[in-house]
Design a protein around this motif. Structure first.
Motif, PDB file in Angstrom:
ATOM      1  N   GLN A 110       1.533  16.075  11.004  1.00  0.00           N
ATOM      2  CA  GLN A 110       0.887  15.767  12.281  1.00  0.00           C
ATOM      3  C   GLN A 110      -0.520  16.366  12.344  1.00  0.00           C
ATOM      4  N   TRP A 111      -0.695  17.561  11.804  1.00  0.00           N
ATOM      5  CA  TRP A 111      -2.018  18.188  11.786  1.00  0.00           C
ATOM      6  C   TRP A 111      -3.012  17.276  11.069  1.00  0.00           C
ATOM      7  N   VAL A 112      -2.632  16.778   9.900  1.00  0.00           N
ATOM      8  CA  VAL A 112      -3.534  15.925   9.128  1.00  0.00           C
ATOM      9  C   VAL A 112      -3.745  14.587   9.833  1.00  0.00           C
ATOM     10  N   ALA A 113      -2.689  14.034  10.405  1.00  0.00           N
ATOM     11  CA  ALA A 113      -2.788  12.727  11.060  1.00  0.00           C
ATOM     12  C   ALA A 113      -3.596  12.780  12.352  1.00  0.00           C
TER      13      ALA A 113
ATOM     14  N   THR B  49      -1.584   4.491   8.049  1.00  0.00           N
ATOM     15  CA  THR B  49      -0.129   4.337   8.046  1.00  0.00           C
ATOM     16  C   THR B  49       0.496   5.498   8.807  1.00  0.00           C
ATOM     17  N   ASP B  50       1.541   5.226   9.538  1.00  0.00           N
ATOM     18  CA  ASP B  50       2.239   6.215  10.364  1.00  0.00           C
ATOM     19  C   ASP B  50       2.586   7.459   9.553  1.00  0.00           C
ATOM     20  N   TRP B  51       2.254   8.628  10.104  1.00  0.00           N
ATOM     21  CA  TRP B  51       2.513   9.889   9.400  1.00  0.00           C
ATOM     22  C   TRP B  51       3.985  10.076   9.079  1.00  0.00           C
ATOM     23  N   ARG B  52       4.876   9.470   9.878  1.00  0.00           N
ATOM     24  CA  ARG B  52       6.322   9.632   9.642  1.00  0.00           C
ATOM     25  C   ARG B  52       6.756   9.009   8.328  1.00  0.00           C
ATOM     26  N   VAL B  53       6.048   7.965   7.875  1.00  0.00           N
ATOM     27  CA  VAL B  53       6.347   7.357   6.570  1.00  0.00           C
ATOM     28  C   VAL B  53       6.084   8.372   5.458  1.00  0.00           C
ATOM     29  N   GLY B  54       4.950   9.030   5.519  1.00  0.00           N
ATOM     30  CA  GLY B  54       4.624  10.032   4.509  1.00  0.00           C
ATOM     31  C   GLY B  54       5.497  11.262   4.603  1.00  0.00           C
ATOM     32  N   ALA B  55       5.776  11.701   5.824  1.00  0.00           N
ATOM     33  CA  ALA B  55       6.613  12.892   6.007  1.00  0.00           C
ATOM     34  C   ALA B  55       8.006  12.665   5.432  1.00  0.00           C
ATOM     35  N   ARG B  56       8.541  11.457   5.604  1.00  0.00           N
ATOM     36  CA  ARG B  56       9.866  11.158   5.068  1.00  0.00           C
ATOM     37  C   ARG B  56       9.848  11.180   3.539  1.00  0.00           C
ATOM     38  N   HIS B  57       8.799  10.613   2.934  1.00  0.00           N
ATOM     39  CA  HIS B  57       8.711  10.619   1.475  1.00  0.00           C
ATOM     40  C   HIS B  57       8.614  12.049   0.952  1.00  0.00           C
ATOM     41  N   PHE B  58       7.816  12.876   1.599  1.00  0.00           N
ATOM     42  CA  PHE B  58       7.726  14.275   1.194  1.00  0.00           C
ATOM     43  C   PHE B  58       9.080  14.965   1.330  1.00  0.00           C
TER      44      PHE B  58
ATOM     45  N   LEU C  50      -3.136   8.549   3.342  1.00  0.00           N
ATOM     46  CA  LEU C  50      -2.122   7.643   3.901  1.00  0.00           C
ATOM     47  C   LEU C  50      -2.390   7.358   5.372  1.00  0.00           C
ATOM     48  N   THR C  51      -2.652   8.411   6.144  1.00  0.00           N
ATOM     49  CA  THR C  51      -2.732   8.233   7.592  1.00  0.00           C
ATOM     50  C   THR C  51      -4.090   7.749   8.077  1.00  0.00           C
ATOM     51  N   LYS C  52      -5.157   8.114   7.371  1.00  0.00           N
ATOM     52  CA  LYS C  52      -6.488   7.811   7.894  1.00  0.00           C
ATOM     53  C   LYS C  52      -7.278   6.802   7.070  1.00  0.00           C
ATOM     54  N   THR C  53      -6.986   6.707   5.786  1.00  0.00           N
ATOM     55  CA  THR C  53      -7.629   5.663   4.988  1.00  0.00           C
ATOM     56  C   THR C  53      -6.792   4.383   5.019  1.00  0.00           C
ATOM     57  N   LEU C  54      -5.479   4.539   4.860  1.00  0.00           N
ATOM     58  CA  LEU C  54      -4.591   3.377   4.958  1.00  0.00           C
ATOM     59  C   LEU C  54      -4.103   3.143   6.391  1.00  0.00           C
TER      60      LEU C  54
ATOM     61  N   GLU D  27       0.827  -1.208   0.000  1.00  0.00           N
ATOM     62  CA  GLU D  27       0.000   0.000   0.000  1.00  0.00           C
ATOM     63  C   GLU D  27       0.858   1.253   0.000  1.00  0.00           C
ATOM     64  N   ILE D  28       1.935   1.250   0.773  1.00  0.00           N
ATOM     65  CA  ILE D  28       2.814   2.424   0.836  1.00  0.00           C
ATOM     66  C   ILE D  28       3.449   2.681  -0.519  1.00  0.00           C
ATOM     67  N   THR D  29       3.905   1.625  -1.181  1.00  0.00           N
ATOM     68  CA  THR D  29       4.519   1.774  -2.509  1.00  0.00           C
ATOM     69  C   THR D  29       3.510   2.310  -3.517  1.00  0.00           C
ATOM     70  N   ALA D  30       2.284   1.803  -3.467  1.00  0.00           N
ATOM     71  CA  ALA D  30       1.246   2.298  -4.379  1.00  0.00           C
ATOM     72  C   ALA D  30       0.974   3.774  -4.134  1.00  0.00           C
ATOM     73  N   TRP D  31       0.944   4.178  -2.874  1.00  0.00           N
ATOM     74  CA  TRP D  31       0.734   5.597  -2.538  1.00  0.00           C
ATOM     75  C   TRP D  31       1.884   6.445  -3.068  1.00  0.00           C
ATOM     76  N   ARG D  32       3.118   6.021  -2.818  1.00  0.00           N
ATOM     77  CA  ARG D  32       4.284   6.791  -3.286  1.00  0.00           C
ATOM     78  C   ARG D  32       4.300   6.939  -4.802  1.00  0.00           C
ATOM     79  N   ASP D  33       3.935   5.878  -5.498  1.00  0.00           N
ATOM     80  CA  ASP D  33       4.035   5.872  -6.963  1.00  0.00           C
ATOM     81  C   ASP D  33       2.816   6.487  -7.647  1.00  0.00           C
ATOM     82  N   GLY D  34       1.784   6.864  -6.893  1.00  0.00           N
ATOM     83  CA  GLY D  34       0.571   7.376  -7.504  1.00  0.00           C
ATOM     84  C   GLY D  34      -0.199   6.290  -8.223  1.00  0.00           C
ATOM     85  N   ARG D  35      -0.387   5.141  -7.541  1.00  0.00           N
ATOM     86  CA  ARG D  35      -1.103   4.002  -8.127  1.00  0.00           C
ATOM     87  C   ARG D  35      -2.104   3.443  -7.119  1.00  0.00           C
ATOM     88  N   THR D  36      -2.805   4.315  -6.415  1.00  0.00           N
ATOM     89  CA  THR D  36      -3.761   3.854  -5.406  1.00  0.00           C
ATOM     90  C   THR D  36      -5.114   3.493  -5.989  1.00  0.00           C
TER      91      THR D  36
END
Length: 453
Positions: free
Chosen positions: A371-374, A345-354, A339-343, A300-309
């Motif tokens: 953190q605000w969104v999460a 997944t820890d917000w730190r995963v998304g923050a690192r990718h950004f 990422l954080t609320k539908t999947l 799921e994380i890879t699909a999110w990163r690649d824009g394939r959700t």
């Protein structure tokens, strides 16, 4: 002959720069110093997109200084050690620098002060260089920072800003101070193809053009994904090629609802700086822990990163990030919520990718917005979930943004572009586009159950 050092960090400009102004006022000659920080490289924050933009900024700063008879002195290493060595080399008694709020910059400042004082030199830290209002100046009664934006904004709006400083006419630099050559963007590998140009003149031209063309409509069109009516100034604010103080002054002088909405966004930036100044650990720890037991599904994380959700608006935003190293703010909120609320997944995963891709990525705004969104940060509605289909109807009703960034859906007509799984099977088979990664209602319900509603 007196000499001072102006140590540039996140203030790569000559206009309205209190650091440079103070260094010029206290000495006959100034060393305009920037250190390519090996500590940032070692921590993994020196990523290609920001480095390319930084090279533009450093070359632009060097040009501006040379127009005034000076030059940029560039060195590589530990910032505190190099600044101290440079001051000793040129006989400078003072080093001037902008205040920072991250734990890293606070530790760097403490170490720099200690090294300079041990050598009989002084460090001067200047406020309202990176932000419009200095972090820590505005506080509620009996607390060290504002935890909610609205009361902070009321106080922020009532405070007077410092005046915009005049641009120096001349900068005298000691002739015997060595400098490394300033690299160019072409020296950086792995840069996203659409990363915008950096530098002070570029930032000022962008603001001037946007103020004339789009600022008046900003209040109405800020969330229009296809219209792209935002200022796109966040990379320039991150690197300090533009002064937040000057932008507030100029926006207020322009006036109107659009200017007021733009100023509010600058206040949000200041708000996050004052939060992190008081709580540096919030860059990696939950500001308000919710007892989350985050899922970690690599597929799921890879699909999110690649824009394939399988959700076109989410995927379009992630493709924009991959191509430009930038993303519309509304799209940032949506992709982070997904990422954080539908999947879940820890917000730190998304923050690192950004942080790996964003030109404007920094520890303050990136981490605290995530953190605000999460719901672990300063949001007063921590369990809100942004539905990508609802967001699409509101902010990309004709699907223009999706078609721009998802070429595989460019030929899909009408509202089906946001729901391609509703197309007849024969049409779906022709699209190189995945089915939805998760069911939205199931994802939201899973999140709310995990949070205990």
């Amino acid at each position: 002959m007196s000499v001072s050092v102006a140590l540039f960090t996140s203030d790569l400009r000559v206009r309205d720069n209190p650091v440079l102004r103070a260094a010029l006022d206290c000495a006959y000659e100034v060393v305009p110093l920037f250190v390519l920080d090996t500590g940032i490289s070692a921590a993994g924050f020196d990523v290609p997109n920001r480095r390319a933009f930084l090279m533009d900024c450093l070359n632009g700063l060097d040009r501006e200084l040379r127009r005034r008879g000076g030059r940029l002195v560039l060195r590589t290493g530990d910032v505190a050690a190099v600044a101290c060595e440079t001051a000793a080399e040129c006989g400078a008694r003072q080093v001037h620098v902008a205040g920072g709020v991250s734990g890293y910059s606070q530790r760097r400042e403490v170490r720099l002060r200690r090294l300079l004082e041990a050598d009989g030199r002084e460090l001067y830290v200047h406020d309202a260089v990176v932000t419009a209002q200095p972090p820590g100046r505005l506080t509620p009664q009996s607390r060290d920072h504002f935890a909610v934006f609205t009361p902070y904004f009321r106080r922020w709006s009532a405070e007077r800003l410092r005046p915009v400083l005049g641009t120096p006419r001349s900068v005298r630099v000691p002739g015997n101070v060595r400098s490394e050559p300033v690299p160019s963007r072409a020296d950086v590998k792995g840069v996203s193809p659409g990363v915008a140009a950096g530098g002070e003149s570029e930032g000022r031209a962008r603001f001037d053009a946007w103020r004339k063309k789009s600022m008046g409509e900003y209040a109405e069109r800020a969330d229009d994904l296809a219209g792209d009516a935002t200022s796109r100034l966040s990379p320039h604010l991150h690197f300090g090629t533009l002064s937040a103080v000057e932008l507030v002054h100029r926006a207020r002088k322009t006036g109107g609802e659009g200017a007021e909405a733009f100023v509010r966004q600058l206040a949000w930036r200041d708000f996050h700086h004052q939060v992190l100044a008081a709580r540096p650990r919030a860059s990696w720890e939950d500001y308000r822990p919710r007892g989350d037991s985050w899922r970690h599904d690599e597929r799921e994380i890879t699909a999110w990163r690649d824009g394939r959700t399988g959700y076109p608006l989410v995927d379009a935003a992630m493709r924009q990030l991959l191509h430009e190293g930038w993303m519309h703010n509304r799209a940032r909120l949506l992709t982070a919520s997904f990422l954080t609320k539908t999947l879940y997944t820890d917000w730190r995963v998304g923050a690192r990718h950004f942080l790996d891709l964003l030109v404007d990525g920094d520890i303050v705004n990136n981490q605290l917005n995530w953190q605000w969104v999460a719901g672990t940060g300063n949001d007063t509605r921590p369990n809100r979930v942004l539905n990508p289909l609802t967001q699409a109807r509101r902010f990309d009703p004709r699907g223009e943004y999706v078609r721009r960034w998802l070429p595989e859906l460019a030929a899909v007509e009408g509202p089906a572009v946001h729901r391609p799984w509703t197309l007849p099977e024969r049409e779906r088979a022709r699209l190189d586009y995945p089915p939805p990664l998760v069911d939205l209602s199931q994802g939201a319900d899973r999140f709310l159950r995990a949070r205990g509603r």
